[in-house]
Scaffold this active site. Structure first.
Site, PDB file in Angstrom:
ATOM      1  N   ARG A 307       0.650  -1.253  -0.054  1.00 39.80           N
ATOM      2  CA  ARG A 307      -0.181   0.009   0.193  1.00 39.80           C
ATOM      3  C   ARG A 307       1.007   1.423  -0.065  1.00 39.80           C
ATOM      4  O   ARG A 307       1.506   1.560   1.110  1.00 39.80           O
ATOM      5  CB  ARG A 307      -0.891   0.089   1.087  1.00 39.80           C
ATOM      6  CG  ARG A 307      -1.878  -1.096   1.414  1.00 39.80           C
ATOM      7  CD  ARG A 307      -2.898  -0.956   2.645  1.00 39.80           C
ATOM      8  NE  ARG A 307      -4.068  -1.634   2.375  1.00 39.80           N
ATOM      9  CZ  ARG A 307      -4.061  -2.701   3.205  1.00 39.80           C
ATOM     10  NH1 ARG A 307      -2.994  -3.527   3.643  1.00 39.80           N
ATOM     11  NH2 ARG A 307      -5.235  -3.306   2.961  1.00 39.80           N
ATOM     12  N   ARG A 343       0.900  -0.993  -5.206  1.00 43.35           N
ATOM     13  CA  ARG A 343      -0.347  -0.355  -5.668  1.00 43.35           C
ATOM     14  C   ARG A 343      -0.182   0.761  -5.594  1.00 43.35           C
ATOM     15  O   ARG A 343       0.478   1.643  -4.850  1.00 43.35           O
ATOM     16  CB  ARG A 343      -1.632  -0.849  -4.540  1.00 43.35           C
ATOM     17  CG  ARG A 343      -3.056  -0.098  -4.905  1.00 43.35           C
ATOM     18  CD  ARG A 343      -4.035  -0.647  -3.711  1.00 43.35           C
ATOM     19  NE  ARG A 343      -3.687   0.273  -2.610  1.00 43.35           N
ATOM     20  CZ  ARG A 343      -4.388  -0.305  -1.731  1.00 43.35           C
ATOM     21  NH1 ARG A 343      -5.317  -1.093  -1.589  1.00 43.35           N
ATOM     22  NH2 ARG A 343      -4.229   0.415  -0.460  1.00 43.35           N
ATOM     23  N   GLU A 443     -12.437  -4.140  -6.703  1.00 46.48           N
ATOM     24  CA  GLU A 443     -13.174  -3.990  -5.165  1.00 46.48           C
ATOM     25  C   GLU A 443     -14.326  -3.160  -5.249  1.00 46.48           C
ATOM     26  O   GLU A 443     -14.863  -2.714  -4.393  1.00 46.48           O
ATOM     27  CB  GLU A 443     -12.000  -3.261  -4.484  1.00 46.48           C
ATOM     28  CG  GLU A 443     -11.317  -2.245  -5.035  1.00 46.48           C
ATOM     29  CD  GLU A 443     -10.021  -1.589  -4.317  1.00 46.48           C
ATOM     30  OE1 GLU A 443      -9.927  -1.979  -3.174  1.00 46.48           O
ATOM     31  OE2 GLU A 443      -9.333  -0.677  -4.845  1.00 46.48           O
ATOM     32  N   ARG A 477     -16.930   0.665   5.941  1.00 46.22           N
ATOM     33  CA  ARG A 477     -15.972  -0.201   6.833  1.00 46.22           C
ATOM     34  C   ARG A 477     -15.530   0.290   7.862  1.00 46.22           C
ATOM     35  O   ARG A 477     -14.932  -0.497   8.897  1.00 46.22           O
ATOM     36  CB  ARG A 477     -14.869  -0.683   5.894  1.00 46.22           C
ATOM     37  CG  ARG A 477     -14.008   0.234   5.294  1.00 46.22           C
ATOM     38  CD  ARG A 477     -13.217  -0.097   4.218  1.00 46.22           C
ATOM     39  NE  ARG A 477     -11.712  -0.599   4.494  1.00 46.22           N
ATOM     40  CZ  ARG A 477     -10.780  -0.770   3.700  1.00 46.22           C
ATOM     41  NH1 ARG A 477     -10.967  -0.650   2.371  1.00 46.22           N
ATOM     42  NH2 ARG A 477      -9.791  -1.101   3.977  1.00 46.22           N
ATOM     43  N   CYS A 514      -6.235  -9.766  -1.705  1.00 41.78           N
ATOM     44  CA  CYS A 514      -5.496  -9.110  -0.969  1.00 41.78           C
ATOM     45  C   CYS A 514      -6.172  -8.730   0.113  1.00 41.78           C
ATOM     46  O   CYS A 514      -5.586  -7.693   0.867  1.00 41.78           O
ATOM     47  CB  CYS A 514      -4.490  -8.010  -1.456  1.00 41.78           C
ATOM     48  SG  CYS A 514      -5.544  -6.860  -2.605  1.00 41.78           S
TER      49      CYS A 514
HETATM   50  C1  PEP Z   1      -9.140  -4.208  -0.138  1.00 47.98           C
HETATM   51  O1  PEP Z   1     -10.025  -3.036  -0.326  1.00 47.98           O
HETATM   52  O2  PEP Z   1      -9.582  -5.136   0.176  1.00 47.98           O
HETATM   53  C2  PEP Z   1      -7.683  -3.856  -0.200  1.00 47.98           C
HETATM   54  C3  PEP Z   1      -6.805  -4.724   0.142  1.00 47.98           C
HETATM   55  O3  PEP Z   1      -7.399  -2.567  -0.002  1.00 47.98           O
HETATM   56  P1  PEP Z   1      -7.546  -1.379   1.152  1.00 47.98           P
HETATM   57  O4  PEP Z   1      -7.837  -2.410   2.328  1.00 47.98           O
HETATM   58  O5  PEP Z   1      -6.088  -0.705   1.345  1.00 47.98           O
HETATM   59  O6  PEP Z   1      -8.796  -0.447   0.719  1.00 47.98           O
HETATM   60 MG    MG Z   2      -9.405  -1.337  -1.095  1.00 56.59          MG
END
Ligand code: PEP
Ligand code: MG
Length: 600
Positions: A307, A343, A443, A477, A514
């Protein structure tokens, strides 16, 4: 019963366990309340003493900021430390100081109220300007004003970067930019009142190996600063004033967990392969080039998700091409020829870089100006990163991954900018891998729907289940009010993952996951059963996943997946996962514990 805090009563609080581990130490309360601003008239004889108080507070504040600057310069770099120079400049602003003193003499009100009034005027003035860069000055003045008012009131300053002694941080919430600065040596655990299990600050804590509990209701008002607390990051329990019996019991739990962990770690040399011979690629998720050592210790075969925004958040700025190149090259070289998927910048959502997002005031930041959307609008920022990535690609097996694509046109535009960046490097005579692989993160539900089209322009897919879950279910989230609705076991998530896997298979491109669920053994089994063979996991969870999957048959995981695909309700999928855990996973853990006892 004897007690650690002899006559203090033991209290137990419960929250949600989000990062494992048991630790014990002093509670350090991070108060984010606005400082108190008393307002009262003074007599003209008190003017001099009020000004003297003001001058003392300015001196203390200057010293604190200078210390903070030194810490950041040592921990990060001189460039990152320079953000505090802007704060020091506020304290040297003659107009602000002279106007405050003038107001004091004129109004004959105490210094806190005069200083607050004048600085608010400056904050409002700068906030209302169009220029984003100048607007940033309002934030500098606000920060310094809070700090100075706290010093006038004799209050402690919140400081996350490093506690004066090791302790357990208790806060209403923690932002990813604060988490990025946390000193792992002094912050033993993190407790927050709010936040969900996949918030970015939590993900960082987990990858740093710092135990954490979120959703611990009213933690900041119920836990006194300075008291002894014990944190159980396995179960989400916090014990205030633990007795010696409690400490002993938890000490044993930790010893036990450490022993099991040693068993998991003893298998790193063995291939990650199911009992019926199916190989699985286990990769690591990281946030920082410093994590590479831990990646190697976890037995990962490469990095499935770096990241990159950590670099931006730690410096609170846009790092230069060379600074980024150095960071990426460290990771690529550290992994030798193993794959490193980096990324591109995923700012926005809960990851706010004040410089980039000031004045946006988005109502729904997770649905807003985030990740690739930000990069395609800020082409210079994006291309600076792409050039740094391309240059680092000459040094090893680097792949580029675009986050938060919602459709094909964004992917095409990102690829066009990548080609432009390559041209610029050719022009400069710089080396890079002409065939660098480019992947799409899937995603967002719309991306899942057009996965076959995205696959035509991508070398690989990576499924981000953290966001896929939030967007499919419309559940923020990081919002604890709806945390119970954040269900990766929802059939919509399971079916969508399957749909993406099928699209990748048809297009014959590699695909991995991931998101955080890849590191949870029941979900890892479900993902393998759905057809995945590549999981990218936070390093502390990786040895357990390897140990378990080496003892499972793919056939059983496929049965689990095909049953889950038949379910219409999250509870049904959850029940399947629970049964799988009870019948297949728990016996393996029991066996590991049995072996451990036999060895002892
Ligand atoms: C996800 O969204 O699953 C991811 C791996 O990226 P992030 O948690 O950084 O948004
Ligand atoms: Mg993500």
């Amino acid at each position: 019963m004897s007690s650690a805090g002899e006559h203090k009563q033991e209290f137990i609080f419960r929250g949600i366990a989000v990062s494992p581990g048991v630790v014990h130490g002093k509670a350090y309360l991070l108060s984010r309340l606005e400082p108190e601003i008393p307002s009262y008239p003074i007599s003209s004889d008190q003017v001099d003493s009020e000004i003297a108080r003001f001058e003392d507070a300015i001196m203390t504040t200057r010293q604190q900021i200078a210390n903070l600057r030194d810490q950041v310069s040592q921990k990060l770099s001189e460039i990152e430390a320079q953000i505090f120079d802007a704060h020091l400049l506020v304290l040297e602003d003659k107009a602000l100081i002279e106007e405050t003193e003038g107001e004091l003499r004129k109004s004959l009100y105490n210094i806190e109220s005069c200083f607050n009034q004048i600085s608010q005027r400056y904050i409002d003035f700068f906030s209302n300007l169009e220029d984003d860069y100048i607007k940033e000055r309002a934030n500098d003045i606000r920060d310094v004003t809070r700090r100075l008012l706290r010093n006038l009131a004799g209050e402690n300053q919140p400081n996350l970067a490093s506690l004066s002694e090791p302790g357990i941080l208790i806060a209403s919430d923690i932002t990813p930019s604060e988490a990025a600065l946390i000193d792992k040596n002094t912050v033993l655990a993190i407790i927050t009142e709010h936040g969900g299990a996949t918030g970015h600050a939590v993900i960082m804590a987990r990858s740093m190996g710092i135990p954490a509990i979120v959703n611990l209701s009213k933690a900041t008002s119920r836990i006194p600063s300075g008291c002894q607390v014990l944190v159980d990051g396995y179960e989400g329990t916090l014990v205030v004033n633990p007795t010696t019996d409690t400490l002993f019991r938890y000490g044993e739990i930790q010893v036990h967990k450490d022993s099991i962990r040693r068993i998991f770690l003893s298998e790193l040399e063995h291939p990650a392969q199911t009992t019926d011979g199916h190989a699985v690629e286990l990769l690591a998720n990281i946030e920082d080039s410093e994590d590479v050592t831990r990646v190697n210790e976890s037995g990962a075969e490469g990095i499935g998700l770096f990241r990159s925004e950590g670099l931006y958040l730690r410096s609170n700025d846009f790092p230069s091409e060379d600074e980024q190149f150095e960071e990426y090259v460290k990771v690529v070289r550290g992994m030798e020829s193993r794959p490193v998927i980096i990324r591109t910048l995923d700012l926005g959502g809960d990851k706010v870089l004040s410089k980039a997002m000031v004045g946006l005031g988005e109502n729904n930041p997770f649905m807003g100006f985030r990740a690739i959307r930000f990069c395609l609008k800020n082409k210079d920022v994006f291309k600076t990163q792409l050039r740094a990535l391309l240059r680092a690609s000459a040094e090893g097996n680097l792949k580029i991954l675009y986050p938060m694509l919602s459709g094909v046109s964004e992917l095409l535009e990102a690829n066009r900018l990548l080609e432009e960046s390559k041209d610029e490097l050719r022009h400069r005579g710089e080396n890079f891998n002409e065939k660098v692989e480019v992947g799409a993160m899937i995603e967002i539900p719309s991306a899942a729907q057009v996965a076959p089209e995205l696959a035509r322009h991508s070398d690989f897919f990576s499924i981000g289940t953290n966001d896929l879950t939030q967007y499919l279910l419309a559940v923020d989230r990081v919002n604890d009010e709806v945390a119970h609705l954040y269900q990766p076991a929802h059939p919509a998530v399971v079916r969508t993952i399957k749909q993406i896997i099928d699209a990748a298979k048809v297009a014959n491109i590699p695909i991995g996951v991931c998101g955080e669920i890849a590191g949870e053994t029941p979900y890892a089994a479900l993902l393998l059963g759905l057809g995945l063979r590549e999981l990218s996991i936070t390093p502390p969870n990786l040895p357990e996943v390897r140990y378990i999957l080496r003892r499972l048959a793919l056939k059983d995981m496929e049965d689990l997946a095909s049953n889950a695909l038949q379910c219409g309700d999250p509870q049904e999928v959850q029940q399947l996962l629970d049964i799988f855990t009870r019948d297949k996973l728990d016996p393996l853990l029991k066996e590991a514990i049995g072996n451990l006892k036999a060895e002892e």
